[in-house]
Write a protein that holds these residues in place. Structure first.
Motif, PDB file in Angstrom:
ATOM      1  N   ILE A   1      -9.870  -5.761  -0.019  1.00 38.93           N
ATOM      2  CA  ILE A   1     -10.939  -4.807   0.283  1.00 38.93           C
ATOM      3  C   ILE A   1     -10.519  -3.435  -0.236  1.00 38.93           C
ATOM      4  O   ILE A   1      -9.339  -3.201  -0.535  1.00 38.93           O
ATOM      5  N   ASP A   2     -11.507  -2.528  -0.324  1.00 35.44           N
ATOM      6  CA  ASP A   2     -11.230  -1.185  -0.826  1.00 35.44           C
ATOM      7  C   ASP A   2     -11.048  -0.167   0.292  1.00 35.44           C
ATOM      8  O   ASP A   2     -10.359   0.833   0.107  1.00 35.44           O
ATOM      9  N   MET A   3     -11.683  -0.400   1.430  1.00 39.39           N
ATOM     10  CA  MET A   3     -11.557   0.500   2.570  1.00 39.39           C
ATOM     11  C   MET A   3     -11.877  -0.285   3.827  1.00 39.39           C
ATOM     12  O   MET A   3     -12.551  -1.311   3.767  1.00 39.39           O
ATOM     13  N   VAL A   4     -11.382   0.203   4.970  1.00 36.04           N
ATOM     14  CA  VAL A   4     -11.602  -0.523   6.217  1.00 36.04           C
ATOM     15  C   VAL A   4     -11.923   0.476   7.325  1.00 36.04           C
ATOM     16  O   VAL A   4     -11.330   1.553   7.394  1.00 36.04           O
ATOM     17  N   LEU A   5     -12.881   0.108   8.151  1.00 30.65           N
ATOM     18  CA  LEU A   5     -13.247   0.929   9.305  1.00 30.65           C
ATOM     19  C   LEU A   5     -12.530   0.389  10.527  1.00 30.65           C
ATOM     20  O   LEU A   5     -12.708  -0.773  10.903  1.00 30.65           O
ATOM     21  N   ALA A   6     -11.707   1.227  11.146  1.00 30.99           N
ATOM     22  CA  ALA A   6     -10.933   0.802  12.311  1.00 30.99           C
ATOM     23  C   ALA A   6     -10.975   1.893  13.366  1.00 30.99           C
ATOM     24  O   ALA A   6     -11.084   3.082  13.050  1.00 30.99           O
ATOM     25  N   THR A   7     -10.881   1.490  14.617  1.00 24.87           N
ATOM     26  CA  THR A   7     -10.878   2.423  15.744  1.00 24.87           C
ATOM     27  C   THR A   7      -9.511   2.356  16.403  1.00 24.87           C
ATOM     28  O   THR A   7      -9.230   1.444  17.185  1.00 24.87           O
TER      29      THR A   7
ATOM     30  N   HIS B   1      -1.937   8.117  15.465  1.00 24.41           N
ATOM     31  CA  HIS B   1      -0.562   7.787  15.101  1.00 24.41           C
ATOM     32  C   HIS B   1      -0.416   6.350  14.616  1.00 24.41           C
ATOM     33  O   HIS B   1       0.540   6.019  13.937  1.00 24.41           O
ATOM     34  N   VAL B   2      -1.377   5.477  14.919  1.00 19.83           N
ATOM     35  CA  VAL B   2      -1.327   4.114  14.401  1.00 19.83           C
ATOM     36  C   VAL B   2      -1.714   4.095  12.928  1.00 19.83           C
ATOM     37  O   VAL B   2      -1.129   3.375  12.116  1.00 19.83           O
ATOM     38  N   ALA B   3      -2.720   4.913  12.575  1.00 22.50           N
ATOM     39  CA  ALA B   3      -3.197   4.952  11.193  1.00 22.50           C
ATOM     40  C   ALA B   3      -2.357   5.852  10.298  1.00 22.50           C
ATOM     41  O   ALA B   3      -2.534   5.844   9.083  1.00 22.50           O
ATOM     42  N   ARG B   4      -1.441   6.604  10.875  1.00 24.54           N
ATOM     43  CA  ARG B   4      -0.656   7.553  10.091  1.00 24.54           C
ATOM     44  C   ARG B   4       0.456   6.805   9.365  1.00 24.54           C
ATOM     45  O   ARG B   4       1.584   6.700   9.831  1.00 24.54           O
ATOM     46  N   GLN B   5       0.116   6.266   8.198  1.00 26.56           N
ATOM     47  CA  GLN B   5       1.064   5.499   7.407  1.00 26.56           C
ATOM     48  C   GLN B   5       1.119   6.092   6.003  1.00 26.56           C
ATOM     49  O   GLN B   5       0.099   6.554   5.466  1.00 26.56           O
ATOM     50  N   ALA B   6       2.297   6.071   5.407  1.00 29.82           N
ATOM     51  CA  ALA B   6       2.554   6.842   4.194  1.00 29.82           C
ATOM     52  C   ALA B   6       1.620   6.498   3.036  1.00 29.82           C
ATOM     53  O   ALA B   6       1.297   7.370   2.224  1.00 29.82           O
ATOM     54  N   ASP B   7       1.192   5.248   2.941  1.00 30.46           N
ATOM     55  CA  ASP B   7       0.397   4.845   1.776  1.00 30.46           C
ATOM     56  C   ASP B   7      -1.107   4.915   2.019  1.00 30.46           C
ATOM     57  O   ASP B   7      -1.890   4.552   1.145  1.00 30.46           O
ATOM     58  N   LEU B   8      -1.526   5.371   3.203  1.00 28.55           N
ATOM     59  CA  LEU B   8      -2.943   5.367   3.544  1.00 28.55           C
ATOM     60  C   LEU B   8      -3.525   6.771   3.613  1.00 28.55           C
ATOM     61  O   LEU B   8      -2.834   7.731   3.956  1.00 28.55           O
ATOM     62  N   THR B   9      -4.810   6.864   3.291  1.00 26.20           N
ATOM     63  CA  THR B   9      -5.593   8.075   3.516  1.00 26.20           C
ATOM     64  C   THR B   9      -6.652   7.753   4.556  1.00 26.20           C
ATOM     65  O   THR B   9      -7.290   6.698   4.492  1.00 26.20           O
TER      66      THR B   9
ATOM     67  N   ARG C   1     -12.582   5.772  12.082  1.00 28.64           N
ATOM     68  CA  ARG C   1     -12.643   6.370  10.749  1.00 28.64           C
ATOM     69  C   ARG C   1     -12.294   5.327   9.713  1.00 28.64           C
ATOM     70  O   ARG C   1     -11.704   4.281  10.021  1.00 28.64           O
ATOM     71  N   PHE C   2     -12.686   5.579   8.477  1.00 33.66           N
ATOM     72  CA  PHE C   2     -12.327   4.696   7.375  1.00 33.66           C
ATOM     73  C   PHE C   2     -10.918   5.025   6.899  1.00 33.66           C
ATOM     74  O   PHE C   2     -10.467   6.170   6.966  1.00 33.66           O
ATOM     75  N   HIS C   3     -10.247   3.994   6.388  1.00 39.15           N
ATOM     76  CA  HIS C   3      -8.910   4.148   5.827  1.00 39.15           C
ATOM     77  C   HIS C   3      -8.879   3.426   4.485  1.00 39.15           C
ATOM     78  O   HIS C   3      -9.516   2.382   4.311  1.00 39.15           O
ATOM     79  N   TRP C   4      -8.122   3.980   3.542  1.00 35.58           N
ATOM     80  CA  TRP C   4      -7.978   3.338   2.235  1.00 35.58           C
ATOM     81  C   TRP C   4      -6.614   3.686   1.654  1.00 35.58           C
ATOM     82  O   TRP C   4      -5.934   4.605   2.126  1.00 35.58           O
ATOM     83  N   LEU C   5      -6.207   2.936   0.638  1.00 33.18           N
ATOM     84  CA  LEU C   5      -4.933   3.196  -0.025  1.00 33.18           C
ATOM     85  C   LEU C   5      -5.058   4.487  -0.827  1.00 33.18           C
ATOM     86  O   LEU C   5      -5.970   4.632  -1.644  1.00 33.18           O
ATOM     87  N   SER C   6      -4.137   5.392  -0.608  1.00 30.61           N
ATOM     88  CA  SER C   6      -4.196   6.676  -1.309  1.00 30.61           C
ATOM     89  C   SER C   6      -4.175   6.485  -2.817  1.00 30.61           C
ATOM     90  O   SER C   6      -4.894   7.168  -3.552  1.00 30.61           O
ATOM     91  N   ALA C   7      -3.362   5.540  -3.277  1.00 26.38           N
ATOM     92  CA  ALA C   7      -3.227   5.325  -4.719  1.00 26.38           C
ATOM     93  C   ALA C   7      -4.471   4.703  -5.333  1.00 26.38           C
ATOM     94  O   ALA C   7      -4.649   4.747  -6.560  1.00 26.38           O
ATOM     95  N   ALA C   8      -5.344   4.111  -4.504  1.00 23.59           N
ATOM     96  CA  ALA C   8      -6.537   3.436  -5.021  1.00 23.59           C
ATOM     97  C   ALA C   8      -7.817   4.206  -4.728  1.00 23.59           C
ATOM     98  O   ALA C   8      -8.919   3.684  -4.883  1.00 23.59           O
ATOM     99  N   GLU C   9      -7.698   5.461  -4.319  1.00 25.20           N
ATOM    100  CA  GLU C   9      -8.881   6.251  -3.965  1.00 25.20           C
ATOM    101  C   GLU C   9      -9.777   6.471  -5.182  1.00 25.20           C
ATOM    102  O   GLU C   9      -9.298   6.727  -6.292  1.00 25.20           O
ATOM    103  N   THR C  10     -11.085   6.333  -4.985  1.00 20.68           N
ATOM    104  CA  THR C  10     -12.068   6.558  -6.042  1.00 20.68           C
ATOM    105  C   THR C  10     -13.179   7.468  -5.521  1.00 20.68           C
ATOM    106  O   THR C  10     -13.309   7.688  -4.314  1.00 20.68           O
ATOM    107  N   ALA C  11     -13.995   7.958  -6.438  1.00 20.66           N
ATOM    108  CA  ALA C  11     -15.150   8.762  -6.040  1.00 20.66           C
ATOM    109  C   ALA C  11     -16.122   7.942  -5.203  1.00 20.66           C
ATOM    110  O   ALA C  11     -16.788   8.468  -4.311  1.00 20.66           O
ATOM    111  N   THR C  12     -16.206   6.640  -5.471  1.00 17.37           N
ATOM    112  CA  THR C  12     -17.107   5.774  -4.713  1.00 17.37           C
ATOM    113  C   THR C  12     -16.651   5.648  -3.264  1.00 17.37           C
ATOM    114  O   THR C  12     -17.457   5.689  -2.329  1.00 17.37           O
TER     115      THR C  12
END
Length: 300
Positions: free
Chosen positions: A141-147, A151-159, A273-284
């Motif tokens: 997947i490209d992004m995921v919506l999680a609640t 501090h759980v979502a604060r991971q180095a490779d994620l935005t 909030r949505f989360h995605w890989l920082s390295a894979a971020e796109t305008a979409t």
């Protein structure tokens, strides 16, 4: 104005918090502060009002955000579409969600997004709780919506995207549990019960961040069996085999006669909030997150 300066300004306008803006951009808080001061010197007026308790845009800062953001996004959207056209690929976006409430919200956002980007192929996928961010990192997947708490979502490779909603933490317990009749519990009360474990695939970060091994007063938190899905977790709770912290949405989407939900009055908020890989971020991805923020605003 350099590209990075624009990104920092727009991100701070979203987050209204220097620390969160820095985390989202993977820069230091000092870098964010220095950039904003540089922009304010260049413009000749404050862009944000700063106090010890809050950060708010000034009227000039708000106007700059309103006028700058669409132009900035149009540039990136155009570049992304050109790249896709050059590869002969139709734009697509794979959106995952964890939890029933998140699934309903994703469908609402998709309907709004399709009116703006009818050329983009959207697909949504339910992600089982036990998989956490694994499908994101695996390229499914490209992004995921999680609640989850920040501090759980604060991971180095994620935005992490815009905060769409906030929910209190509740403790799911058996309807026969002594806690079931209480108006609330404290986080320290977890030492008086057995708390279920998340699956090994995500426990290394998710479980430790969500539930430390000890309460604030130093008492150990006993851990019980692990589970893979939300329904499996609720079945274990209902059978009296453990408890587990959940968000407020469970009282609407996961009502069961054998499970009670008790507020944890001193636990951190869950944020949707949505989360995605920082390295894979796109305008979409960014455009979908903006559409989600717009839908969330109309809900409130």
């Amino acid at each position: 104005m350099e590209q990075r300066d624009i990104e920092i300004f727009l991100t701070l306008a979203d987050e209204l918090h220097f620390g969160r803006a820095a985390e989202r951009l993977h820069v230091s808080t000092a870098r964010v502060s220095q950039t904003i001061k540089k922009l304010e010197r260049r413009i000749g007026a404050p862009l944000f009002e700063r106090t010890s308790r809050r950060v708010e845009p000034t009227p000039i800062g708000r106007r700059l955000d309103d006028e700058l953001r669409p132009a900035y996004q149009q540039i990136y959207d155009a570049i992304d579409r050109a790249r896709a056209a050059a590869r002969g690929i139709r734009e697509s976006l794979r959106v995952g969600f964890i939890g029933a409430a998140s699934g309903q919200f994703v469908l609402e956002v998709a309907e709004t997004f399709r009116t703006e980007r009818p050329d983009c192929e959207l697909r949504s996928y339910e992600i089982q709780f036990g998989n956490g961010f694994t499908p994101l990192r695996g390229g499914e997947i490209d992004m995921v919506l999680a609640t989850v708490p920040d501090h759980v979502a604060r991971q180095a490779d994620l935005t992490s995207g815009s905060v769409l909603d906030q929910e209190n933490q509740l403790l799911a317990v058996s309807a026969r549990h002594p806690f079931a009749g209480r108006p609330s519990v404290a986080f320290a009360d977890l030492a008086r019960t057995t708390v279920l474990r998340t699956p090994p695939a995500i426990a290394d970060h998710w479980d430790r961040a969500l539930l430390p091994s000890h309460t604030p007063d130093g008492r150990p938190v006993e851990r019980g069996r692990s589970f893979d899905t939300t329904q499996e977790m609720l079945a274990l709770v209902g059978a009296g085999l453990g408890t587990y912290p959940v968000s407020t949405q469970f009282t609407s989407y996961y009502v069961r006669p054998d499970v009670a939900y008790v507020p944890i009055h001193d636990a951190p908020l869950y944020r949707r909030r949505f989360h995605w890989l920082s390295a894979a971020e796109t305008a979409t991805i960014r455009a979908f997150d903006r559409a989600a923020a717009a839908v969330a605003t109309t809900r409130h």
